[in-house]
Design a protein around this motif. Structure first.
Motif, PDB file in Angstrom:
ATOM      1  N   SER A   4       0.695  -1.075  -0.183  1.00  0.00           N
ATOM      2  CA  SER A   4       0.158   0.165   0.067  1.00  0.00           C
ATOM      3  C   SER A   4       0.759   1.479   0.108  1.00  0.00           C
ATOM      4  CB  SER A   4      -0.764  -0.050   1.173  1.00  0.00           C
ATOM      5  OG  SER A   4       0.031   0.090   2.395  1.00  0.00           O
ATOM      6  N   GLN A   5       2.041   1.222   0.188  1.00  0.00           N
ATOM      7  CA  GLN A   5       2.820   2.300   0.220  1.00  0.00           C
ATOM      8  C   GLN A   5       3.284   2.838  -1.172  1.00  0.00           C
ATOM      9  OE1 GLN A   5       6.149   1.109   3.241  1.00  0.00           O
ATOM     10  NE2 GLN A   5       6.273   2.885   3.419  1.00  0.00           N
ATOM     11  N   SER A   6       3.276   4.177  -1.278  1.00  0.00           N
ATOM     12  CA  SER A   6       3.518   4.895  -2.596  1.00  0.00           C
ATOM     13  C   SER A   6       4.777   5.235  -2.618  1.00  0.00           C
ATOM     14  CB  SER A   6       2.446   5.785  -2.627  1.00  0.00           C
ATOM     15  OG  SER A   6       2.669   6.990  -1.834  1.00  0.00           O
ATOM     16  N   MET A   7       5.274   5.682  -3.853  1.00  0.00           N
ATOM     17  CA  MET A   7       6.697   6.297  -3.963  1.00  0.00           C
ATOM     18  C   MET A   7       6.760   7.318  -5.134  1.00  0.00           C
ATOM     19  SD  MET A   7       8.973   3.532  -6.112  1.00  0.00           S
ATOM     20  CE  MET A   7       8.558   3.026  -7.764  1.00  0.00           C
ATOM     21  N   ARG A   8       7.421   8.222  -4.997  1.00  0.00           N
ATOM     22  CA  ARG A   8       7.626   9.180  -6.261  1.00  0.00           C
ATOM     23  C   ARG A   8       8.596   8.609  -7.415  1.00  0.00           C
ATOM     24  NH1 ARG A   8      10.004  14.477  -5.096  1.00  0.00           N
ATOM     25  NH2 ARG A   8      11.609  13.401  -4.442  1.00  0.00           N
ATOM     26  N   ALA A   9       8.246   8.763  -8.452  1.00  0.00           N
ATOM     27  CA  ALA A   9       8.746   8.169  -9.803  1.00  0.00           C
ATOM     28  C   ALA A   9       8.685   9.188 -10.860  1.00  0.00           C
ATOM     29  CB  ALA A   9       8.355   6.786 -10.079  1.00  0.00           C
ATOM     30  N   VAL A  10       9.729   9.178 -11.859  1.00  0.00           N
ATOM     31  CA  VAL A  10       9.667  10.090 -12.937  1.00  0.00           C
ATOM     32  C   VAL A  10       9.634   9.005 -14.034  1.00  0.00           C
ATOM     33  CG1 VAL A  10      10.793  11.546 -14.765  1.00  0.00           C
ATOM     34  CG2 VAL A  10      11.009  11.982 -12.119  1.00  0.00           C
ATOM     35  N   ARG A  11       8.397   8.965 -14.911  1.00  0.00           N
ATOM     36  CA  ARG A  11       8.025   8.276 -16.208  1.00  0.00           C
ATOM     37  C   ARG A  11       8.056   8.889 -17.457  1.00  0.00           C
ATOM     38  NH1 ARG A  11       2.711   5.031 -14.009  1.00  0.00           N
ATOM     39  NH2 ARG A  11       1.767   7.038 -14.317  1.00  0.00           N
ATOM     40  N   ILE A  12       7.805   8.200 -18.340  1.00  0.00           N
ATOM     41  CA  ILE A  12       7.776   8.850 -19.837  1.00  0.00           C
ATOM     42  C   ILE A  12       6.662   8.075 -20.233  1.00  0.00           C
ATOM     43  CG2 ILE A  12       9.991   9.841 -20.356  1.00  0.00           C
ATOM     44  CD1 ILE A  12      10.556   7.112 -22.034  1.00  0.00           C
ATOM     45  N   THR A  13       5.616   8.703 -20.869  1.00  0.00           N
ATOM     46  CA  THR A  13       4.383   8.201 -21.419  1.00  0.00           C
ATOM     47  C   THR A  13       4.346   8.014 -23.070  1.00  0.00           C
ATOM     48  OG1 THR A  13       3.132  10.208 -21.311  1.00  0.00           O
ATOM     49  CG2 THR A  13       2.718   8.520 -19.310  1.00  0.00           C
ATOM     50  N   GLN A  79      12.187   5.475 -16.291  1.00  0.00           N
ATOM     51  CA  GLN A  79      13.851   5.680 -16.941  1.00  0.00           C
ATOM     52  C   GLN A  79      14.809   5.444 -15.839  1.00  0.00           C
ATOM     53  OE1 GLN A  79      13.928   9.179 -19.596  1.00  0.00           O
ATOM     54  NE2 GLN A  79      14.616   7.648 -20.740  1.00  0.00           N
ATOM     55  N   GLY A  80      16.021   5.288 -16.094  1.00  0.00           N
ATOM     56  CA  GLY A  80      17.005   5.053 -15.235  1.00  0.00           C
ATOM     57  C   GLY A  80      17.775   3.684 -15.226  1.00  0.00           C
ATOM     58  N   ALA A  81      18.860   3.478 -15.772  1.00  0.00           N
ATOM     59  CA  ALA A  81      19.630   2.352 -15.782  1.00  0.00           C
ATOM     60  C   ALA A  81      20.339   2.078 -14.571  1.00  0.00           C
ATOM     61  CB  ALA A  81      20.315   1.893 -17.154  1.00  0.00           C
ATOM     62  N   ASP A  82      21.014   3.070 -14.005  1.00  0.00           N
ATOM     63  CA  ASP A  82      22.321   2.955 -13.325  1.00  0.00           C
ATOM     64  C   ASP A  82      21.799   3.387 -11.714  1.00  0.00           C
ATOM     65  OD1 ASP A  82      23.563   2.552 -15.359  1.00  0.00           O
ATOM     66  OD2 ASP A  82      24.874   4.269 -15.170  1.00  0.00           O
ATOM     67  N   VAL A  83      21.894   2.245 -10.882  1.00  0.00           N
ATOM     68  CA  VAL A  83      21.248   2.424  -9.537  1.00  0.00           C
ATOM     69  C   VAL A  83      22.351   1.932  -8.620  1.00  0.00           C
ATOM     70  CG1 VAL A  83      19.425   1.762  -7.880  1.00  0.00           C
ATOM     71  CG2 VAL A  83      18.619   2.411 -10.168  1.00  0.00           C
ATOM     72  N   ALA A  84      22.452   2.655  -7.536  1.00  0.00           N
ATOM     73  CA  ALA A  84      23.153   2.323  -6.263  1.00  0.00           C
ATOM     74  C   ALA A  84      22.115   2.515  -5.213  1.00  0.00           C
ATOM     75  CB  ALA A  84      24.302   3.154  -5.996  1.00  0.00           C
ATOM     76  N   GLY A 124      15.182   0.470 -17.557  1.00  0.00           N
ATOM     77  CA  GLY A 124      14.987   1.854 -17.758  1.00  0.00           C
ATOM     78  C   GLY A 124      14.239   1.973 -19.095  1.00  0.00           C
ATOM     79  N   SER A 125      14.501   0.746 -19.627  1.00  0.00           N
ATOM     80  CA  SER A 125      13.974   0.797 -21.180  1.00  0.00           C
ATOM     81  C   SER A 125      13.007  -0.499 -21.354  1.00  0.00           C
ATOM     82  CB  SER A 125      15.110   0.550 -21.829  1.00  0.00           C
ATOM     83  OG  SER A 125      15.003   0.416 -23.506  1.00  0.00           O
ATOM     84  N   GLU A 126      13.496  -1.654 -21.019  1.00  0.00           N
ATOM     85  CA  GLU A 126      12.707  -2.879 -21.304  1.00  0.00           C
ATOM     86  C   GLU A 126      12.005  -3.447 -19.874  1.00  0.00           C
ATOM     87  OE1 GLU A 126      14.056  -2.141 -24.979  1.00  0.00           O
ATOM     88  OE2 GLU A 126      15.482  -2.429 -23.389  1.00  0.00           O
ATOM     89  N   ARG A 127      12.712  -2.711 -18.779  1.00  0.00           N
ATOM     90  CA  ARG A 127      11.613  -2.644 -17.490  1.00  0.00           C
ATOM     91  C   ARG A 127      12.017  -1.604 -16.826  1.00  0.00           C
ATOM     92  NH1 ARG A 127      13.542  -7.481 -13.794  1.00  0.00           N
ATOM     93  NH2 ARG A 127      12.825  -6.321 -12.190  1.00  0.00           N
ATOM     94  N   ASP A 128      11.163  -1.210 -15.837  1.00  0.00           N
ATOM     95  CA  ASP A 128      11.261  -0.064 -15.078  1.00  0.00           C
ATOM     96  C   ASP A 128      12.547   0.125 -14.278  1.00  0.00           C
ATOM     97  OD1 ASP A 128       8.585   1.152 -15.728  1.00  0.00           O
ATOM     98  OD2 ASP A 128       7.895   0.178 -14.062  1.00  0.00           O
ATOM     99  N   GLY A 129      12.978   1.408 -14.135  1.00  0.00           N
ATOM    100  CA  GLY A 129      14.335   1.745 -13.764  1.00  0.00           C
ATOM    101  C   GLY A 129      14.377   2.419 -12.717  1.00  0.00           C
TER     102      GLY A 129
END
Length: 349
Positions: A4-13, A79-84, A124-129
């Motif tokens: 049920s928790q929500s988060m902020r994210a930046v998406r392209i549609t 988007q976003g491929a590079d995560v730490a 970030g392209s074929e799955r959420d990043g």
């Protein structure tokens, strides 16, 4: 974490300019079987982010068609491929001891099991990043770097830029004592190439433009070639015996001019087309000198393991050019597209 928790994210549609990046509030994803949930500390930007957003990859036989890296993008996409970040929850079949560990995510989606698989998709392209507060990842793609002396920002710069660079260096079989030529040396991949090639014991010639020359030299280049001058002439001056391995993210005319400057058995490795994708060269310079032109997209799982070893030992020192907040994603991408910076741009969700 509860669903049920929500988060902020930046998406392209849709494909488009920076205006298609939208900040939104969505549910925190649940880790599925063999997945972990990572709280994102830092996410680094790449040219891939711009090209995916613009749909600039083309298709086989239709180079001008709007497309993602590997075909159509399934919108909406974070988007976003590079995560730490840090593991905060695990799905079924994953050791609970991973919770709390500091990790880097390998963003590649591979075509097979095993160490030499090819990347055929990208987070970030074929799955959420990682343009979000949380992201899920398969446990096999999550690497524990808790002990690394690098900061979270530095760790986030590694997957795409340094992964791509290490893939090029491995596929080009660069050895200690050889001469390497790096194009586009002030960019994310270029600077990574300079650092890794230097760490390997190669002699590094780097091509860049005026204001960035000092930064590229500082990153470890032995000789810096000014892009504004006669590039081939400068390479001949600094490497009269020729170049063993070219590590090229620019392509275009550089391939035409540079191929004759390879030594016998030299390798020209291409992982980008910033200078143009339509290339001509004298094929005699290829076969008469046993030269090779090698295409290189990202890295294999084995390459990524090598990269994580470098990170744990702190053998590379990524340069952070600027940091932005998540709600500044459009500004961050515009900054990236201007190419005025040296190093990597990072966002903090």
């Amino acid at each position: 974490m509860s669903a049920s928790q929500s988060m902020r994210a930046v998406r392209i549609t849709a494909h488009g300019g920076p205006e298609v990046l939208e900040l939104t509030e969505i549910a925190v994803p649940d880790p599925q079987g063999r997945e972990v949930l990572v709280r994102v500390s830092a996410v680094a930007l790449n040219n891939t982010d711009l090209w995916t957003r613009e749909g600039a990859y083309g298709r086989p036989g239709a180079p001008k068609t709007q497309s993602g890296w590997r075909g159509s993008i399934d919108f909406p996409r974070i988007q976003g491929a590079d995560v730490a970040g840090h593991v905060v929850a695990v799905g079924t079949g994953v050791e609970a001891s991973l919770v709390g560990r500091r990790v880097v995510v390998d963003p590649a989606i591979y075509d097979a099991e095993g160490p030499d698989a090819n990347p055929v998709g990208l987070m970030g392209s074929e799955r959420d990043g990682g343009y979000a507060e949380y992201v899920t990842a398969p446990v096999e793609r999550v690497h524990d770097v808790t002990e690394s002396p690098l900061t979270d920002d530095q760790l986030a710069t590694l997957p795409t830029a340094y992964g791509t660079a290490l893939g090029m260096i491995e596929r080009g079989r660069l050895h200690k004592g050889e001469t390497a030529l790096v194009s586009g040396a002030s960019g994310g991949v270029g600077l990574a190439l300079v650092q890794i090639a230097r760490a390997r014991g190669a002699r590094v010639l780097a091509i860049t433009s005026g204001p960035k020359i000092d930064a590229v030299r500082e990153a470890g280049a032995h000789e810096v070639i000014d892009r504004a001058g006669d590039i081939a002439g400068q390479i001949r001056t600094h490497a009269p015996q020729g170049v063993d391995v070219a590590l090229d993210v620019v392509a275009g005319e550089l391939v035409t001019e540079g191929l004759p400057l390879l030594r016998e058995g030299g390798r020209w490795v291409i992982a980008g087309a910033l200078g143009g994708y339509d290339v001509t060269f004298d094929v005699r310079r290829l076969y008469l000198h046993n030269a090779q032109v090698i295409g290189s997209a990202m890295h294999t799982p084995a390459h990524f393991d090598l990269l994580m070893d470098l990170a744990r030992r702190g053998e590379v020192q990524p340069v952070i050019a600027a940091t932005f907040r998540l709600d500044q994603a459009a500004q961050a991408q515009e900054e990236l597209s201007r190419r005025g910076h040296v190093g990597k741009i990072v966002m903090h969700p």
